[in-house]
Scaffold this active site. Structure first.
Site, PDB file in Angstrom:
ATOM      1  N   ARG A 190     -21.008   6.139  30.741  1.00 14.60           N
ATOM      2  CA  ARG A 190     -21.365   6.757  32.017  1.00 14.60           C
ATOM      3  C   ARG A 190     -22.135   8.061  31.793  1.00 14.60           C
ATOM      4  NH1 ARG A 190     -16.262   7.530  35.022  1.00 14.60           N
ATOM      5  NH2 ARG A 190     -15.954   5.306  34.869  1.00 14.60           N
ATOM      6  N   ARG A 198     -22.333  11.713  37.592  1.00 11.19           N
ATOM      7  CA  ARG A 198     -22.181  12.797  38.550  1.00 11.19           C
ATOM      8  C   ARG A 198     -21.825  14.147  37.930  1.00 11.19           C
ATOM      9  NH1 ARG A 198     -18.219  10.158  42.883  1.00 11.19           N
ATOM     10  NH2 ARG A 198     -17.415   9.168  40.977  1.00 11.19           N
ATOM     11  N   ARG A 246     -29.799  11.171  42.965  1.00 12.49           N
ATOM     12  CA  ARG A 246     -29.018  10.262  43.820  1.00 12.49           C
ATOM     13  C   ARG A 246     -29.171  10.640  45.297  1.00 12.49           C
ATOM     14  NH1 ARG A 246     -22.725   8.328  43.046  1.00 12.49           N
ATOM     15  NH2 ARG A 246     -22.368   7.665  45.181  1.00 12.49           N
ATOM     16  N   ASP A 303     -25.026  -1.026  37.637  1.00 12.01           N
ATOM     17  CA  ASP A 303     -23.615  -1.175  38.011  1.00 12.01           C
ATOM     18  C   ASP A 303     -23.141  -2.549  37.565  1.00 12.01           C
ATOM     19  OD1 ASP A 303     -21.401   0.193  39.770  1.00 12.01           O
ATOM     20  OD2 ASP A 303     -21.369  -1.931  40.306  1.00 12.01           O
ATOM     21  N   TYR A 351     -13.025  -8.005  40.941  1.00  8.37           N
ATOM     22  CA  TYR A 351     -13.696  -7.467  42.128  1.00  8.37           C
ATOM     23  C   TYR A 351     -14.050  -8.568  43.120  1.00  8.37           C
ATOM     24  CZ  TYR A 351     -14.195  -2.935  39.821  1.00  8.37           C
ATOM     25  OH  TYR A 351     -13.946  -1.732  39.211  1.00  8.37           O
TER      26      TYR A 351
END
Length: 351
Positions: free
Chosen positions: A25, A29, A38, A75, A152
């Site tokens: 990652r 963020r 973003r 993703d 998911y």
């Protein structure tokens, strides 16, 4: 020609002048520049689906730090989205799927998407990132594992207890195997398409495999991971394309994971890397495994943890330094710089 191929050589257990590293990652963020891009994109999904912006954020951590690999910004749920399950991101809740798989007819009708059509934006980003890197460092492509994707797809999002998919596993294992057959085919097609577009190594994230019992892990996760490893493109552009598998919480099954057919096994922070190396021997390279929370510590504490991981692996080839999971959004970027410098300098000094 790759100017810095230490990452690829380490995955193939070839000698390197220092221990290479990248960060799970790493475009995320914790970086203010990522947050600005973003915001400009409008949403996380719009950022993923815009090859120009995906390229921009992929390169941002490399502009800050001398990392040894780039990883495609995307993703893991792009495959379920391409299958028509309706990926969206709820603020503060993470990824969601509008149409989770609950009915047998939906599962029987599921098919693997053609990545060259339904995931073209990902392949375009791979090609664009490769051009932008200019041969400086390798590019990693990736996918979620069949079982993680299935979690998911059945739950409709993240879960605390995975009661829908585990209920299916114990009540209707045939239906779960049907999903896993399709997701396995999809992952193989997707990763090989990324390699054809320019990815120079690939990684499979088995994020939720560690929630299974030992027997269920063998049947519902590892068996499908082994099929992926067997069907991956092994050579492109005149060189080997190494592969990495990472099962979070998979330390109990390290030996069987090492036999699955991948070149490297990622380790989370719950296993001692020295012990892991003794258990797998020279079968695979190891990737990891500093606790991401160590980056909340002092500079001295960060350097100490880096040294502990490097000394734990010990001398010899086959180690890619990484965190034991994705970097936290609350991490101070300056602490990442301390870690990167420590990995390179400590490992170079020990050669």
């Amino acid at each position: 020609m790759i100017q810095n191929d230490t990452f690829l050589r380490a995955l193939l257990r070839q000698p390197t002048p220092y221990t290479p590293l990248w960060i799970m990652r790493q475009a995320g963020r914790y970086l203010p520049e990522y947050n600005a891009t973003r915001a400009r994109a409008g949403s996380f999904l719009d950022l993923c689906k815009n090859p120009d912006l995906a390229t921009e954020v992929t390169l941002q951590p490399l502009a800050r730090y001398p990392l040894d690999a780039a990883i495609l910004f995307s993703d893991i749920l792009t495959i379920p989205d391409a299958m028509g399950l309706g990926l969206y991101f709820a603020e503060g809740e993470g990824p969601k799927l509008e149409r989770p798989l609950r009915d047998e007819w939906e599962i029987r009708n599921l098919s693997a998407p053609d990545p060259t059509q339904h995931l073209r934006y990902v392949l375009d980003a791979v090609a664009q990132i490769r051009r932008a890197l200019g041969g400086s460092v390798p590019l990693i492509g990736f996918s979620g594992s069949p079982f993680t994707l299935a979690c998911y797809m059945v739950e409709g999002g993240g879960s605390e207890d995975f009661h829908h998919i585990k209920g299916m596993l114990y009540r209707r294992p045939d239906l779960l195997h049907q999903i896993l057959e399709t997701t396995t085919e999809a992952v193989i097609l997707y990763l090989n398409a990324q390699i054809a577009a320019g990815a120079q190594a690939v990684m499979v994230f088995d994020t939720w495999g560690g929630t299974l019992t030992p027997a269920a892990y063998q049947e519902f996760s590892l068996a499908y991971l082994s099929r992926i490893a067997a069907d991956l493109t092994r050579h492109a552009e005149g060189r080997r394309v190494p592969s990495i598998v990472f099962t979070k919480g998979g330390g109990l099954w390290l030996e069987t994971i090492a036999d699955a057919g991948f070149d490297a096994v990622g380790l989370d922070w719950t296993i001692d890397i020295a012990q892991a190396r003794r258990r797998v021997g020279d079968r695979v390279a190891l990737q990891g495994n500093m606790d991401p929370s160590a980056l909340f510590g002092t500079p001295e504490g960060i350097r100490r943890e880096v040294s502990r991981v490097l000394e734990g692996f010990g001398p010899g080839a086959g180690h890619v330094f990484n965190l034991g999971h994705g970097i936290s959004r609350f991490t101070d970027p300056e602490n990442v710089a301390i870690m990167v410098e420590a990995v390179h300098s400590f490992s170079c000094d020990s050669r």
